[in-house]
Write a protein that holds these residues in place. Structure first.
Motif, short mmCIF file in Angstrom:
data_model
loop_
_atom_site.label_atom_id
_atom_site.label_comp_id
_atom_site.label_asym_id
_atom_site.label_seq_id
_atom_site.Cartn_x
_atom_site.Cartn_y
_atom_site.Cartn_z
N VAL A 1 -6.94 -79.09 -24.33
CA VAL A 1 -6.58 -79.44 -22.96
C VAL A 1 -6.59 -80.96 -22.83
O VAL A 1 -7.60 -81.59 -23.13
CB VAL A 1 -7.58 -78.84 -21.95
N ARG B 1 -7.74 -76.33 -12.24
CA ARG B 1 -8.29 -75.07 -11.71
C ARG B 1 -7.65 -73.87 -12.39
O ARG B 1 -8.34 -72.90 -12.72
CB ARG B 1 -8.08 -75.01 -10.19
N THR B 2 -6.36 -73.95 -12.62
CA THR B 2 -5.66 -72.85 -13.28
C THR B 2 -6.17 -72.66 -14.70
O THR B 2 -6.46 -71.54 -15.14
CB THR B 2 -4.14 -73.12 -13.30
N LEU B 3 -6.29 -73.77 -15.43
CA LEU B 3 -6.74 -73.70 -16.82
C LEU B 3 -8.18 -73.19 -16.94
O LEU B 3 -8.51 -72.43 -17.84
CB LEU B 3 -6.64 -75.08 -17.47
N GLN B 4 -9.03 -73.63 -16.02
CA GLN B 4 -10.43 -73.24 -16.09
C GLN B 4 -10.62 -71.73 -15.93
O GLN B 4 -11.65 -71.19 -16.36
CB GLN B 4 -11.23 -73.97 -15.00
N ASN B 5 -9.64 -71.08 -15.31
CA ASN B 5 -9.74 -69.63 -15.12
C ASN B 5 -9.08 -68.83 -16.25
O ASN B 5 -9.15 -67.59 -16.25
CB ASN B 5 -9.11 -69.24 -13.78
N GLU B 6 -8.42 -69.54 -17.18
CA GLU B 6 -7.87 -68.85 -18.35
C GLU B 6 -9.00 -68.34 -19.21
O GLU B 6 -9.92 -69.09 -19.55
CB GLU B 6 -7.00 -69.81 -19.16
N PRO B 7 -8.99 -67.04 -19.60
CA PRO B 7 -10.12 -66.46 -20.35
C PRO B 7 -10.50 -67.25 -21.60
O PRO B 7 -11.69 -67.51 -21.85
CB PRO B 7 -9.61 -65.05 -20.72
N GLY B 8 -9.51 -67.67 -22.39
CA GLY B 8 -9.81 -68.41 -23.62
C GLY B 8 -10.46 -69.75 -23.36
O GLY B 8 -11.41 -70.14 -24.04
N ILE B 9 -9.96 -70.45 -22.34
CA ILE B 9 -10.51 -71.76 -21.97
C ILE B 9 -11.90 -71.59 -21.37
O ILE B 9 -12.84 -72.34 -21.69
CB ILE B 9 -9.59 -72.48 -20.96
N LYS B 10 -12.05 -70.59 -20.50
CA LYS B 10 -13.34 -70.37 -19.84
C LYS B 10 -14.44 -70.06 -20.86
O LYS B 10 -15.57 -70.52 -20.72
CB LYS B 10 -13.22 -69.21 -18.84
N GLU B 11 -14.10 -69.30 -21.89
CA GLU B 11 -15.09 -68.98 -22.93
C GLU B 11 -15.62 -70.25 -23.59
O GLU B 11 -16.83 -70.41 -23.79
CB GLU B 11 -14.45 -68.08 -23.99
#
Length: 343
Positions: free
Chosen positions: A206, A216-226
């Motif tokens: 990122v 905000r959109t990226l932070q909610n992506e499952p792979g990124i959030k992990e």
């Protein structure tokens, strides 16, 4: 040891100069091996005749090898170089300087390397070795290590590669990427450290300077959030510190943007936060990853940076956020003390 060095300086000061010279030679070979005599003389700004005599002496002691490609240190040579580093530290009064900075800044630990990385590039390599030794002593199996990017952290990664030290850890980048050379990006350094340690790593693809909506959109992506959850849970964080000029260049900021940040009183940057001389955050880069407030959750937080020019930036970051350890060089440390005592 300090008392012995003091007596030696009084009785035989010439011995100290010889030890310093031979340490400089061994260290230069260590960082540039294999290296030829002429190249070594040029790097150390010494005459070839002086180098020839010293090399002959060190070879007789079995501290180095010479072949058609140049000179390399023996295992004993590497061991002696490491011991000499501590001697040079004591000779320079660095233990007293470490205690003084610990007291002034209420830091649990300060590690100071001889020299000034602004003047001698090898000192930055010494900082890397000090950072690598710190990790070797502090890391525990199954821990999470978070690292930032930058040239000093790249030196830490390289030094770990030479230590033959293994540890089953997970290494993650502390922040998203900067628009800079791949070899000094946090993702690259995290992967290199994991490879050298025989551990595992996760990467965070990122970039910095995204809009708040995109973040905000990226932070909610499952792979990124992990990965963000793993970064927030880091047991040990190692981060660099930059001057405004250095970090604005690495981030590709325009002249007007740099002027805006400086006008707010910023003198240093760490983890995307621009900080003034009192430790107040005056500006923040829109990015993803570890935040200054997250450092309170980590068991160990290590700042590693050197050079007299970075002293104000280092001091600002020490005021801004709790740190477990500061690893720096003599040039920065002496200037930090001067800045504190001036107030």
């Amino acid at each position: 040891m300090q008392e012995l060095i003091r007596i030696q300086q009084i009785i035989a000061p010439e011995i100290t100069k010889i030890i310093q010279l031979r340490y400089d030679i061994l260290r230069a070979i260590l960082y540039n091996q294999p290296i030829g005599r002429r190249n070594l003389a040029s790097q150390l700004k010494l005459g070839e005749r002086v180098i020839r005599g010293e090399i002959s002496f060190l070879q007789e002691l079995n501290l180095l090898h010479i072949n058609q490609w140049g000179m390399t240190l023996t295992e004993e040579g590497e061991r002696i170089t490491s011991y000499l580093e501590e001697y040079i530290r004591q000779f320079g009064g660095l233990s007293s300087l470490e205690k003084k900075i610990c007291r002034y800044l209420n830091l649990p630990e300060v590690i100071i390397i001889p020299g000034d990385s602004d003047v001698n590039p090898m000192v930055k390599s010494d900082l890397g070795r000090a950072g690598a030794r710190y990790l070797k002593n502090k890391l525990q199996p199954k821990q999470i290590l978070a690292v930032t990017g930058g040239t000093t952290l790249a030196e830490v990664a390289e030094a770990l590669g030479n230590m033959r030290f293994k540890m089953d850890v997970l290494v993650v980048p502390a922040r998203g990427g900067l628009g800079e050379k791949v070899e000094i990006q946090a993702n690259t350094i995290a992967a290199q450290i994991a490879e050298h340690l025989g551990g595992d790593y996760k990467l965070l693809h990122v970039p910095d300077n995204l809009s708040p909506a995109a973040l905000r959109t990226l932070q909610n992506e499952p792979g990124i959030k992990e990965i963000l959850d793993l970064i927030a849970e880091a047991d040990l964080v190692v981060h660099g510190i930059g001057t405004i000029e250095e970090m604005s260049s690495r981030r590709g900021l325009g002249e007007e943007e740099v002027k805006r940040i400086i006008s707010k009183g910023a003198v240093g940057e760490a983890l995307g936060y621009y900080i003034d001389s009192k430790g107040k955050i005056v500006d923040v880069i829109s990015s993803i990853g570890l935040h200054l407030e997250d450092l309170k959750k980590s068991k160990l937080v290590v700042a590693i940076a050197g050079g007299k020019k970075k002293a104000a930036a280092i001091l600002a970051c020490m005021y801004a956020s709790p740190q477990s350890t500061l690893i720096t060089d003599q040039g920065a440390a002496e200037e930090i003390v001067r800045l504190i005592e001036e107030k």
